[in-house]
Scaffold this active site. Structure first.
Site, PDB file in Angstrom:
ATOM      1  N   HIS A 316      79.458  13.479   3.006  1.00  0.00           N
ATOM      2  CA  HIS A 316      79.144  14.848   3.397  1.00  0.00           C
ATOM      3  C   HIS A 316      79.115  14.938   4.908  1.00  0.00           C
ATOM      4  O   HIS A 316      78.669  13.997   5.565  1.00  0.00           O
ATOM      5  CB  HIS A 316      77.780  15.282   2.826  1.00  0.00           C
ATOM      6  N   ASP A 373      78.531  17.513  -5.856  1.00  0.00           N
ATOM      7  CA  ASP A 373      79.684  17.651  -6.750  1.00  0.00           C
ATOM      8  C   ASP A 373      79.849  16.460  -7.680  1.00  0.00           C
ATOM      9  O   ASP A 373      80.430  16.591  -8.758  1.00  0.00           O
ATOM     10  CB  ASP A 373      80.959  17.856  -5.930  1.00  0.00           C
TER      11      ASP A 373
HETATM   12  N1  CMC Z   1      85.662   8.085   0.025  1.00  0.00           N
HETATM   13  C1  CMC Z   1      86.008   7.056   0.855  1.00  0.00           C
HETATM   14  N2  CMC Z   1      85.806   7.110   2.194  1.00  0.00           N
HETATM   15  C2  CMC Z   1      85.252   8.208   2.707  1.00  0.00           C
HETATM   16  C3  CMC Z   1      84.857   9.304   1.907  1.00  0.00           C
HETATM   17  C4  CMC Z   1      85.082   9.206   0.513  1.00  0.00           C
HETATM   18  N3  CMC Z   1      84.733  10.204  -0.306  1.00  0.00           N
HETATM   19  N4  CMC Z   1      84.339  10.280   2.674  1.00  0.00           N
HETATM   20  C5  CMC Z   1      84.400   9.825   3.939  1.00  0.00           C
HETATM   21  N5  CMC Z   1      84.946   8.573   3.960  1.00  0.00           N
HETATM   22  C6  CMC Z   1      85.110   7.704   5.150  1.00  0.00           C
HETATM   23  C7  CMC Z   1      86.274   8.162   6.003  1.00  0.00           C
HETATM   24  O1  CMC Z   1      87.477   7.529   5.613  1.00  0.00           O
HETATM   25  C8  CMC Z   1      85.804   7.748   7.385  1.00  0.00           C
HETATM   26  O2  CMC Z   1      85.975   6.354   7.485  1.00  0.00           O
HETATM   27  P1  CMC Z   1      86.364   5.688   8.930  1.00  0.00           P
HETATM   28  O3  CMC Z   1      85.180   5.987   9.806  1.00  0.00           O
HETATM   29  O4  CMC Z   1      86.556   4.246   8.632  1.00  0.00           O
HETATM   30  O5  CMC Z   1      87.615   6.383   9.377  1.00  0.00           O
HETATM   31  C9  CMC Z   1      84.298   8.003   7.342  1.00  0.00           C
HETATM   32  O6  CMC Z   1      83.934   7.874   5.957  1.00  0.00           O
HETATM   33  C10 CMC Z   1      83.890   9.392   7.862  1.00  0.00           C
HETATM   34  O7  CMC Z   1      84.635  10.369   7.136  1.00  0.00           O
HETATM   35  P2  CMC Z   1      85.073  11.801   7.732  1.00  0.00           P
HETATM   36  O8  CMC Z   1      86.270  12.283   6.998  1.00  0.00           O
HETATM   37  O9  CMC Z   1      85.174  11.709   9.222  1.00  0.00           O
HETATM   38  O10 CMC Z   1      83.801  12.685   7.382  1.00  0.00           O
HETATM   39  P3  CMC Z   1      83.735  14.269   7.374  1.00  0.00           P
HETATM   40  O11 CMC Z   1      82.342  14.622   7.702  1.00  0.00           O
HETATM   41  O12 CMC Z   1      84.802  14.887   8.206  1.00  0.00           O
HETATM   42  O13 CMC Z   1      84.080  14.639   5.842  1.00  0.00           O
HETATM   43  C11 CMC Z   1      83.862  15.119   3.538  1.00  0.00           C
HETATM   44  C12 CMC Z   1      83.144  14.979   4.893  1.00  0.00           C
HETATM   45  C13 CMC Z   1      82.902  15.712   2.518  1.00  0.00           C
HETATM   46  C14 CMC Z   1      85.066  16.095   3.694  1.00  0.00           C
HETATM   47  C15 CMC Z   1      84.367  13.727   3.081  1.00  0.00           C
HETATM   48  O14 CMC Z   1      83.254  12.841   2.938  1.00  0.00           O
HETATM   49  C16 CMC Z   1      85.174  13.791   1.780  1.00  0.00           C
HETATM   50  O15 CMC Z   1      86.388  14.036   1.830  1.00  0.00           O
HETATM   51  N6  CMC Z   1      84.513  13.563   0.592  1.00  0.00           N
HETATM   52  C17 CMC Z   1      85.160  13.675  -0.679  1.00  0.00           C
HETATM   53  C18 CMC Z   1      85.259  15.148  -1.100  1.00  0.00           C
HETATM   54  C19 CMC Z   1      83.911  15.695  -1.530  1.00  0.00           C
HETATM   55  O16 CMC Z   1      83.187  15.100  -2.304  1.00  0.00           O
HETATM   56  N7  CMC Z   1      83.603  16.933  -1.023  1.00  0.00           N
HETATM   57  C20 CMC Z   1      82.404  17.654  -1.398  1.00  0.00           C
HETATM   58  C21 CMC Z   1      81.403  17.792  -0.274  1.00  0.00           C
HETATM   59  S1  CMC Z   1      79.796  18.347  -0.891  1.00  0.00           S
HETATM   60  C22 CMC Z   1      80.051  19.953  -1.452  1.00  0.00           C
HETATM   61  C23 CMC Z   1      80.152  20.927  -0.369  1.00  0.00           C
HETATM   62  O17 CMC Z   1      79.136  21.180   0.300  1.00  0.00           O
HETATM   63  O18 CMC Z   1      81.241  21.474  -0.206  1.00  0.00           O
END
Ligand code: CMC
Length: 427
Positions: A316, A373
């Site tokens: 998140h 989720d």
């Molecule tokens: N699985 C594997 N690795 C992950 C995941 C995941 N679900 N989420 C983040 N990472 C890793 C990412 O690869 C990165 O690694 P590194 O630092 O080595 O490059 C690190 O964690 C930080 O990730 P980020 O993409 O910079 O984080 P963000 O804050 O931009 O993204 C997120 C947040 C929710 C989009 C992302 O965690 C994600 O894509 N999760 C899966 C989709 C999901 O479950 N979304 C629902 C969110 S909760 C409901 C809502 O409020 O909408």
């Protein structure tokens, strides 16, 4: 130099600039950089808004480090455990809980406004049956603005309340219609005798003509356990500060467009799998994994920087601790495990992923916990709700948050049209 300020120095010229620090009642203070461009001729640069507060708000507070979420100061655990979704809607619409009499009246008003114009029914029926319910819903909500065009000009407090009640009340009807149309089965109108959440299940499940499934015991096939679980899910989704879809709603609000068009834009923004679409993707991913024995291979893929595979329902932007909504749902899942069939293969796969991810250094170091989720997907699955409806259910719950954020924006005298700038890298 003011005490409550921050000084920035341009090391190229040695010039310094002073910016006020504005305190918050909870959480981080903000540096007021509104005059930054005028002062320096430069823009601040923050793609993805990771360090940007775009507005003032009194509604929802998140402490991502502690894993805390509050609506009007009240913790989400308390709201989800001890209050109905409609009372939470009243809270988000007025800033306080209703009295007993107000609660009864609010419930009645919502029931009375749950019907929709037959023209909208015709519109929904004109979509191809293969259409995803989210696509139908976004269009139907946008079209709703033409039936209530007067909500473009809101003068009194009662005008605002009426506009809010309408969209909250009609969303489950439009949602259920979108679903039934995607199955190619006749639409079922709301039953005024049923409560908000029960009515939604009824409109999804009733036989043409309005009869409910009758079991051998003669009981209606909507149990109080299911109604309670779905009501809790609605409450947990009701608002979530300035997330991508709410920011979209506020952005549309800033142009002066109709409130229901702004909600339609919010629905579209929510659909993506990085946001609300994740709940549908969680189940799709569990189905793809297929067997508990395949879990380690998929965990390996999720950790591989060369592979864009991500574990759906994990991570998140704001929570760097357990998502408090997920905590409530995890408890609910345990409570439901007897009443509902929670030991199916998919649920077992989900439990294995949860177990491995919570102890794996990759996920621990990056603070990747299961989010709302992850659990809502598996609970809705256990409730027998088809996965194409998962994000639609998120929409029903979130409507109250979006519309009240829209109102908050409108009433904020410092609001301006949303118009960010860019760093130009072209020719
Ligand atoms: N699985 C594997 N690795 C992950 C995941 C995941 N679900 N989420 C983040 N990472 C890793 C990412 O690869 C990165 O690694 P590194 O630092 O080595 O490059 C690190 O964690 C930080 O990730 P980020 O993409 O910079 O984080 P963000 O804050 O931009 O993204 C997120 C947040 C929710 C989009 C992302 O965690 C994600 O894509 N999760 C899966 C989709 C999901 O479950 N979304 C629902 C969110 S909760 C409901 C809502 O409020 O909408």
């Amino acid at each position: 130099m003011k005490k409550n300020s921050m000084t920035m120095i341009d090391n190229r010229t040695g010039k310094s600039y002073e910016y006020s620090i504005l305190e918050a009642t909870r959480g981080p203070s903000v540096v007021d950089v509104r005059s930054f461009f005028k002062d320096t001729g430069m823009f601040t640069y923050d793609p993805g808004f990771t360090s940007t507060a775009a507005c003032d708000s009194e509604m929802t507070f998140i402490d991502g480090g502690k894993g805390e979420l509050r609506y009007y100061g009240i913790e989400i655990e308390e709201l989800a455990t001890n209050h109905s979704y409609l009372d939470v809607c009243f809270l988000l619409s007025t800033g306080r809980f209703p009295t007993q009499e107000e609660s009864i009246n609010y419930d009645l008003e919502i029931r009375h406004r749950s019907f929709i114009h037959s023209g909208l029914k015709n519109l929904i029926e004109s979509f191809p049956n293969s259409a995803h319910p989210m696509a139908i819903l976004a269009s139907a909500v946008s079209a709703l603005s033409s039936f209530y065009f007067e909500h473009l000009e809101l003068k009194s407090e009662e005008d605002y309340m009426e506009m809010k009640r309408r969209i909250i009340a009609k969303m489950p009807t439009l949602a259920a219609f979108s679903y039934r149309h995607s199955l190619g089965i006749p639409l079922i109108c709301p039953d005024i005798e049923r409560s908000f959440t029960e009515n939604f299940l009824y409109m999804m499940r009733a036989y043409p003509g309005g009869k409910m499934h009758i079991g051998v015991d003669g009981e209606e096939k909507i149990s109080s356990v299911e109604i309670e679980a779905l009501d809790t899910i609605f409450t947990l989704h009701a608002d979530h500060e300035q997330n991508a879809s709410t920011t979209t709603v506020r952005g549309v609000a800033s142009t002066g467009a109709h409130p229901y068009v702004a909600i339609s834009a919010g629905i579209s923004a929510l659909w993506g799998r990085a946001h609300g679409g994740a709940n549908e993707s969680v189940i799709a991913q569990l189905e793809m994994i297929g067997d508990v024995k395949n879990v380690p291979a998929f965990i390996k893929r999720a950790k591989d920087p060369e592979d864009d595979f991500r574990l759906m329902g994990f991570g998140h932007r704001v929570y760097k601790n357990f998502d408090p909504r997920a905590r409530v749902l995890k408890k609910l899942q345990d409570k439901l495990s007897d009443a509902l069939e929670l030991d199916s293969e998919l649920i077992m796969i989900a439990r294995e992923i949860e177990k491995i991810a919570l102890s794996d250094p990759y996920f621990i170091e990056r603070n990747l916990y299961p989010n709302i989720d992850f659990y809502s997907g598996t609970i809705l699955y256990a409730l027998g709700i088809p996965k194409s409806m998962f994000t639609v259910i998120f929409v029903i719950g979130r409507t109250v948050g979006w519309i009240n954020q829209w109102v908050e924006f409108k009433k904020d005298e410092s609001s301006k049209i949303a118009r960010p700038r860019q760093r130009y890298l072209g020719k």
